[in-house]
Design an enzyme around this catalytic site. Structure first.
Site, PDB file in Angstrom:
ATOM      1  CG  HIS A  44      34.236  14.216   1.645  1.00  0.00           C
ATOM      2  ND1 HIS A  44      35.277  14.223   2.119  1.00  0.00           N
ATOM      3  CD2 HIS A  44      33.457  15.185   2.167  1.00  0.00           C
ATOM      4  CE1 HIS A  44      35.593  15.218   3.168  1.00  0.00           C
ATOM      5  NE2 HIS A  44      34.251  15.937   3.208  1.00  0.00           N
TER       6      HIS A  44
ATOM      7  CD  GLU B 125      36.024   8.648   5.576  1.00  0.00           C
ATOM      8  OE1 GLU B 125      36.642   8.367   4.682  1.00  0.00           O
ATOM      9  OE2 GLU B 125      35.997   9.913   6.127  1.00  0.00           O
TER      10      GLU B 125
ATOM     11  NE  ARG C 298      43.052  16.414   2.546  1.00  0.00           N
ATOM     12  CZ  ARG C 298      42.774  15.365   2.124  1.00  0.00           C
ATOM     13  NH1 ARG C 298      41.105  15.094   2.584  1.00  0.00           N
ATOM     14  NH2 ARG C 298      43.368  14.505   1.597  1.00  0.00           N
TER      15      ARG C 298
ATOM     16  CD  GLU D  41      37.156  11.070   9.372  1.00  0.00           C
ATOM     17  OE1 GLU D  41      37.282  12.239   9.837  1.00  0.00           O
ATOM     18  OE2 GLU D  41      37.305  10.688   8.098  1.00  0.00           O
TER      19      GLU D  41
ATOM     20  CG  ASP E 105      -1.710   1.361   1.446  1.00  0.00           C
ATOM     21  OD1 ASP E 105      -1.783   1.968   0.601  1.00  0.00           O
ATOM     22  OD2 ASP E 105      -2.254   1.397   2.429  1.00  0.00           O
TER      23      ASP E 105
ATOM     24  CD  GLU F 122      33.334  12.240   7.943  1.00  0.00           C
ATOM     25  OE1 GLU F 122      34.711  12.374   7.623  1.00  0.00           O
ATOM     26  OE2 GLU F 122      32.678  13.197   8.078  1.00  0.00           O
TER      27      GLU F 122
ATOM     28  NE  ARG G 120      36.626  18.740   1.062  1.00  0.00           N
ATOM     29  CZ  ARG G 120      37.696  17.498   1.683  1.00  0.00           C
ATOM     30  NH1 ARG G 120      37.871  16.492   1.122  1.00  0.00           N
ATOM     31  NH2 ARG G 120      37.681  17.849   3.052  1.00  0.00           N
TER      32      ARG G 120
ATOM     33  CD  GLU H  19      36.707  14.484  -1.676  1.00  0.00           C
ATOM     34  OE1 GLU H  19      36.866  13.718  -0.790  1.00  0.00           O
ATOM     35  OE2 GLU H  19      37.987  15.135  -1.799  1.00  0.00           O
TER      36      GLU H  19
ATOM     37  CD  GLU I 155      36.248  10.231   1.108  1.00  0.00           C
ATOM     38  OE1 GLU I 155      36.353  10.740   2.026  1.00  0.00           O
ATOM     39  OE2 GLU I 155      36.824  10.385  -0.054  1.00  0.00           O
TER      40      GLU I 155
END
Length: 443
Positions: free
Chosen positions: A244, A195, A315, A188, A52, A133, A334, A332, A131
């Site tokens: 990420h 992670e 970063r 981490e 349903d 976490e 982030r 990547e 990745e």
């Protein structure tokens, strides 16, 4: 593995499997399942199991509620954490209407539609490595989660400090038994934060894997008296949890993001893909960062990106190009967090990147300085904009991005926005403990 219907029926019988969970995901990323007994397996593989849909938020209205589950036979796997007697297996399903057409509100179908578009543009696969976490918290006497971590470890620390290590190892072993290839597993930056990275694969499989991963993490943590959460920012003042997302596009088995003669070893398509992501990232935010709480992670000072920039090394940038080249070249993103619906997240990422390629977009210049250390003036001199600061801003940005709305499709976009507006409104009108602590005495 490529399984036939006969394979599945045989395995259920031979392995003494008692229950099969037919799993699917609602538009807000919650895993749902219809459990059947082994006697029903033939019906299941012949797409005859219905449920349903009106009972699932954002699915269908009461008057058109019957929907069918079409299992993807290749997703058949036995849960390793269940007892050996009375085993439980699962199949991930697509949701269909009674007339045999795919249901518009099925997130897995949304991703499949965007993948078809990539195929029509000549790409054989869109590969993704996530990745994700998460935090492991202790539970109280009633089994309710606390924010105590029982853990003084830091980034990459190894036991005896890392009390979550045993649970993390158990999760890795269980996932490997289910066919995952675990590339890395570590502690981490934040206390209690972990992670586990699994090998990149095609986007549909990756989204399925993320859902399975979340289930395994939560189930095994609970088994060990811990509570695992993918909430983006459970504790003020320490890093939140991100997811990420590493992406690459392939044509004829070759990574199209790599060009040995291109600037930084990157192809024009790669630069256009980056430009497309930057162009649409605000409109995507309500999908990649779906909770009120998501925007408490995206603040300066905690490693989470909040400004629109890309870089090959930096970063603090929203989009980073990791160092490896050749087949491993990847982009990547982030900003996403692990509370997102992975099917919708990968669908909007791909749609944005393909739009950049189709329109031949060029990204702004690479930013190599630490963006977190710039003041507003320096950012504006570089033309660096910010991500939405709240879920409310993100919903507004989504409403204004026709490409992202169309990637989601009308049904999902409408139901999703409606659900998120309700969530924002509930938050906006609720009185928090912060307000009471701050105002109740002074005023």
């Amino acid at each position: 593995m490529a399984y036939s219907k006969e394979d599945i029926v045989r395995m259920v019988r031979e392995q003494d499997i008692e229950f099969i969970r037919l799993q699917f995901t609602d538009i807000f990323g919650q895993l749902k399942n219809v459990a059947i007994t082994a006697s029903q397996i033939e019906k299941a593989v012949n797409n005859e199991i219905m449920f349903d849909g009106s009972s699932i938020e954002g699915f269908t209205r009461i008057n058109e509620s019957d929907q069918y589950l079409y299992p993807d036979l290749d997703t058949f796997v036995v849960f390793p954490w269940r007892p050996q007697q009375g085993k439980v297996a699962r199949l991930i399903c697509d949701v269909y209407n009674p007339n045999g057409t795919p249901f518009d509100g099925d997130p897995r179908g949304v991703l499949k539609r965007v993948l078809k578009k990539a195929e029509a543009m000549g790409y054989d696969s869109f590969c993704v490595g996530p990745e994700a976490e998460f935090f492991l918290f202790q539970t109280d006497e009633e089994g309710k989660p606390t924010v105590k971590t029982n853990d003084e470890a830091g980034y990459f620390d190894l036991g005896p400090l890392d009390h979550g290590e045993g649970t993390r190892r158990e999760i890795c072993l269980a996932l490997e038994e289910m066919g995952f290839e675990i590339e890395a597993s570590h502690h981490e930056v934040a206390v209690g934060q972990h992670e586990i990275d699994f090998k990149y694969t095609d986007a549909l499989r990756t989204a399925d894997n993320i859902m399975t991963f979340k289930l395994a993490v939560k189930t095994l943590a609970q088994k060990n008296g811990l509570h695992a959460t993918f909430m983006p920012k459970p504790i003020f003042g320490i890093n939140g949890s991100g997811m990420h997302t590493n992406m690459s596009l392939f044509k004829n088995g070759k990574n199209v993001f790599y060009d040995p003669n291109g600037e930084k070893g990157l192809s024009r398509e790669c630069y256009s893909f980056i430009a497309g992501l930057l162009h649409h990232v605000k409109g995507m935010a309500a999908v990649t960062n779906p909770l009120v709480n998501s925007y408490k992670r995206l603040v300066p000072g905690y490693e989470a990106p909040c400004y629109l920039a890309w870089s090959a090394s930096n970063r603090s940038a929203l989009i980073r190009i990791p160092a490896s080249r050749g087949q491993a070249t990847r982009v990547e993103l982030r900003s996403p967090d692990p509370a997102c619906n992975p099917y919708l997240e990968l669908a909007v990422c791909l749609a944005a990147g393909l739009d950049g390629i189709e329109k031949g977009m060029t990204p702004p210049a690479e930013i190599t300085e630490n963006i977190f250390k710039m003041d507003a003036g320096a950012r504006s001199a570089h033309g660096i904009e910010a991500l939405p600061g709240t879920l409310e801003e993100a919903i507004a940005a989504l409403r204004e991005d026709p490409l992202i709305l169309s990637a989601l499709g009308e049904h999902v976009a409408e139901s999703y926005i409606e659900g998120k507006e309700k969530e924002w409104d509930e938050y906006r009108t609720r009185v928090s403990s912060w307000e009471r602590e701050k105002y109740i005495i002074n005023y």
